[in-house]
Design a protein around this motif. Structure first.
Motif, PDB file in Angstrom:
ATOM      1  N   LYS A  81      65.047  10.431-110.486  1.00 26.14           N
ATOM      2  CA  LYS A  81      64.505   9.858-109.258  1.00 26.14           C
ATOM      3  C   LYS A  81      63.631  10.878-108.534  1.00 26.14           C
ATOM      4  N   THR A  82      62.623  10.375-107.836  1.00 23.72           N
ATOM      5  CA  THR A  82      61.744  11.231-107.044  1.00 23.72           C
ATOM      6  C   THR A  82      61.862  10.859-105.575  1.00 23.72           C
ATOM      7  N   LEU A  83      62.222  11.846-104.762  1.00 28.12           N
ATOM      8  CA  LEU A  83      62.375  11.675-103.320  1.00 28.12           C
ATOM      9  C   LEU A  83      61.303  12.502-102.637  1.00 28.12           C
ATOM     10  N   ALA A  84      60.624  11.925-101.674  1.00 33.42           N
ATOM     11  CA  ALA A  84      59.547  12.627-100.979  1.00 33.42           C
ATOM     12  C   ALA A  84      59.760  12.521 -99.471  1.00 33.42           C
ATOM     13  N   TYR A  85      59.379  13.580 -98.777  1.00 38.00           N
ATOM     14  CA  TYR A  85      59.549  13.616 -97.323  1.00 38.00           C
ATOM     15  C   TYR A  85      58.372  14.355 -96.699  1.00 38.00           C
ATOM     16  N   SER A  86      57.793  13.768 -95.680  1.00 38.05           N
ATOM     17  CA  SER A  86      56.599  14.312 -95.038  1.00 38.05           C
ATOM     18  C   SER A  86      56.861  15.564 -94.228  1.00 38.05           C
ATOM     19  N   GLY A  87      58.128  15.788 -93.805  1.00 41.39           N
ATOM     20  CA  GLY A  87      58.348  16.763 -92.753  1.00 41.39           C
ATOM     21  C   GLY A  87      57.634  16.298 -91.499  1.00 41.39           C
ATOM     22  N   ASP A  88      57.294  17.233 -90.619  1.00 49.39           N
ATOM     23  CA  ASP A  88      56.511  16.904 -89.425  1.00 49.39           C
ATOM     24  C   ASP A  88      55.059  17.248 -89.714  1.00 49.39           C
ATOM     25  N   THR A  89      54.165  16.318 -89.464  1.00 49.69           N
ATOM     26  CA  THR A  89      52.750  16.565 -89.728  1.00 49.69           C
ATOM     27  C   THR A  89      51.888  15.473 -89.122  1.00 49.69           C
ATOM     28  N   GLU A  90      50.653  15.832 -88.774  1.00 56.47           N
ATOM     29  CA  GLU A  90      49.659  14.803 -88.524  1.00 56.47           C
ATOM     30  C   GLU A  90      49.161  14.307 -89.880  1.00 56.47           C
ATOM     31  N   TRP A  91      48.312  13.270 -89.881  1.00 60.07           N
ATOM     32  CA  TRP A  91      47.847  12.748 -91.165  1.00 60.07           C
ATOM     33  C   TRP A  91      47.082  13.825 -91.929  1.00 60.07           C
ATOM     34  N   THR A  92      47.400  13.955 -93.210  1.00 62.57           N
ATOM     35  CA  THR A  92      46.705  14.862 -94.101  1.00 62.57           C
ATOM     36  C   THR A  92      46.728  14.262 -95.503  1.00 62.57           C
ATOM     37  N   GLU A  93      45.681  14.531 -96.269  1.00 62.91           N
ATOM     38  CA  GLU A  93      45.590  13.980 -97.619  1.00 62.91           C
ATOM     39  C   GLU A  93      46.733  14.446 -98.513  1.00 62.91           C
ATOM     40  N   SER A  94      47.389  15.537 -98.147  1.00 59.41           N
ATOM     41  CA  SER A  94      48.527  16.021 -98.935  1.00 59.41           C
ATOM     42  C   SER A  94      49.616  14.965 -99.080  1.00 59.41           C
ATOM     43  N   LEU A  95      49.737  14.108 -98.073  1.00 60.91           N
ATOM     44  CA  LEU A  95      50.798  13.099 -98.118  1.00 60.91           C
ATOM     45  C   LEU A  95      50.597  12.113 -99.265  1.00 60.91           C
ATOM     46  N   PRO A 102      48.142  16.162 -81.769  1.00 59.39           N
ATOM     47  CA  PRO A 102      48.138  17.141 -82.851  1.00 59.39           C
ATOM     48  C   PRO A 102      49.551  17.343 -83.420  1.00 59.39           C
ATOM     49  N   ASN A 103      49.622  17.624 -84.699  1.00 62.32           N
ATOM     50  CA  ASN A 103      50.854  18.040 -85.383  1.00 62.32           C
ATOM     51  C   ASN A 103      51.832  16.922 -85.709  1.00 62.32           C
ATOM     52  N   HIS A 104      51.566  15.698 -85.266  1.00 60.33           N
ATOM     53  CA  HIS A 104      52.482  14.588 -85.523  1.00 60.33           C
ATOM     54  C   HIS A 104      51.713  13.346 -85.960  1.00 60.33           C
ATOM     55  N   LEU A 105      52.434  12.457 -86.622  1.00 61.55           N
ATOM     56  CA  LEU A 105      51.840  11.237 -87.163  1.00 61.55           C
ATOM     57  C   LEU A 105      52.307  10.037 -86.347  1.00 61.55           C
ATOM     58  N   ASP A 106      51.368   9.162 -86.014  1.00 62.78           N
ATOM     59  CA  ASP A 106      51.718   7.946 -85.289  1.00 62.78           C
ATOM     60  C   ASP A 106      51.745   6.745 -86.244  1.00 62.78           C
ATOM     61  N   TYR A 107      52.433   5.704 -85.836  1.00 63.91           N
ATOM     62  CA  TYR A 107      52.648   4.542 -86.691  1.00 63.91           C
ATOM     63  C   TYR A 107      51.335   3.870 -87.092  1.00 63.91           C
ATOM     64  N   MET A 138      61.416   9.415 -84.698  1.00 63.40           N
ATOM     65  CA  MET A 138      60.725   8.553 -83.739  1.00 63.40           C
ATOM     66  C   MET A 138      61.061   8.908 -82.294  1.00 63.40           C
ATOM     67  N   SER A 139      60.053   8.911 -81.443  1.00 68.12           N
ATOM     68  CA  SER A 139      60.218   9.128 -80.003  1.00 68.12           C
ATOM     69  C   SER A 139      60.697   7.837 -79.337  1.00 68.12           C
ATOM     70  N   ASP A 140      60.995   7.922 -78.043  1.00 68.44           N
ATOM     71  CA  ASP A 140      61.367   6.714 -77.290  1.00 68.44           C
ATOM     72  C   ASP A 140      60.255   5.669 -77.348  1.00 68.44           C
ATOM     73  N   ASP A 141      59.015   6.129 -77.294  1.00 64.18           N
ATOM     74  CA  ASP A 141      57.871   5.221 -77.386  1.00 64.18           C
ATOM     75  C   ASP A 141      57.926   4.414 -78.680  1.00 64.18           C
ATOM     76  N   MET A 142      58.171   5.089 -79.773  1.00 59.81           N
ATOM     77  CA  MET A 142      58.218   4.419 -81.075  1.00 59.81           C
ATOM     78  C   MET A 142      59.461   3.534 -81.188  1.00 59.81           C
ATOM     79  N   LEU A 143      60.580   4.023 -80.719  1.00 53.72           N
ATOM     80  CA  LEU A 143      61.819   3.241 -80.809  1.00 53.72           C
ATOM     81  C   LEU A 143      61.700   1.931 -80.026  1.00 53.72           C
ATOM     82  N   SER A 144      60.962   1.949 -78.925  1.00 55.42           N
ATOM     83  CA  SER A 144      60.822   0.734 -78.113  1.00 55.42           C
ATOM     84  C   SER A 144      59.996  -0.339 -78.818  1.00 55.42           C
ATOM     85  N   SER A 163      57.075   9.174 -87.960  1.00 59.04           N
ATOM     86  CA  SER A 163      56.229   8.258 -87.184  1.00 59.04           C
ATOM     87  C   SER A 163      56.608   8.471 -85.729  1.00 59.04           C
ATOM     88  N   TYR A 164      56.042   9.505 -85.135  1.00 58.10           N
ATOM     89  CA  TYR A 164      56.549   9.975 -83.843  1.00 58.10           C
ATOM     90  C   TYR A 164      56.201   9.043 -82.690  1.00 58.10           C
TER      91      TYR A 164
END
Length: 247
Positions: free
Chosen positions: A162-176, A198-203, A223-229, A190-191
């Motif tokens: 199996k292959t498991l992948a995780y973004s860590g914390d990041t803004e959008w980058t082609e590495s993903l 900067p430094n984070h990815l939004d939904y 996810m932040s409170d904004d995203m959870l809502s 999806s913060y």
């Protein structure tokens, strides 16, 4: 093929939004048991989920912020005093991990980094785009975009077919795109919902790139409170503390 179990021990952000614990994932595979990140609340989550701490053979770290490594000093202290660990523990992550971990241990518990543990602790600093075998697990780090004092990584881990992948914390980058390619599970931060910082990815940004992420299953986390809502209106699967996925 035997089952691999993935548990969100903690799925929250650094500030406890929604009462969620900080980032920590537990993987139980036929050949291995390991953690991905180990936020400051990890010991609470592991004990809440009834996870055997001594069976955990490795901790894989994406980056060196407290909500991703702050639980490691407590894990080591528990292993020495409570769990009475005797088997080796591998901690693998970005360059700078060993120094940052020693510093954190000594800030929280002065002298802890010099204690002669009953078990071996092996620190492995990973190089980007280079697969490294940690026991039966192969881990490949990819550099992402997240200011944290040392290189931040997304991780791609392979175990038991199996292959498991995780973004860590990041803004959008082609590495993903490379991290997620053909993964059985891709966990991605999806913060915010649509606020771009900067430094984070939004939904909304993540959704715009969804077709490029050729993974079998995508689950959002951190996810932040904004995203959870906004969870009632989103279309992507999302993490919760204690959620288990069988692969």
């Amino acid at each position: 093929m035997s089952e691999v179990s993935f548990t969100f021990v903690g799925s929250g952000d650094p500030l406890g939004s929604g009462g969620r614990l900080q980032t920590c994932f537990h993987v139980a595979a036929p050949s291995s048991r390991f953690l991905i990140d180990c936020g400051a609340t990890t010991m609470t989550g592991l004990k809440r989920e009834g996870i055997d701490r001594n069976a955990i053979e490795a901790i894989f770290v994406t980056h060196l912020h407290g909500d991703h490594i702050g639980g490691i000093p407590y894990f080591i202290l528990d292993a020495q005093l409570i769990a009475r660990r005797t088997t080796p523990l591998v901690i693998a992550g970005p360059p700078g991990l060993e120094k940052r971990l020693r510093d954190a241990m000594d800030v929280m518990f002065p002298g802890l980094s010099d204690v002669d543990q009953r078990f071996e602790i092996r620190i492995v600093e990973l190089e980007p785009i280079r697969p490294t075998a940690i026991g039966p697990v192969s881990v490949t780090p990819f550099e992402v975009v997240h200011a944290c004092g040392d290189p931040p990584y997304a991780l791609r881990l392979e175990t038991d077919g199996k292959t498991l992948a995780y973004s860590g914390d990041t803004e959008w980058t082609e590495s993903l795109i490379d991290v997620a390619r053909d993964a059985d599970l891709f966990v991605c931060e999806s913060y915010f919902y649509e606020k771009e910082i900067p430094n984070h990815l939004d939904y909304r940004t993540l959704l715009a790139h969804r077709e490029e992420l050729r993974c079998d299953r995508l689950v959002i986390t951190h996810m932040s409170d904004d995203m959870l809502s906004r969870l009632p209106e989103i279309e992507l699967e999302y993490a919760e503390d204690g959620k288990r996925i069988a692969l």
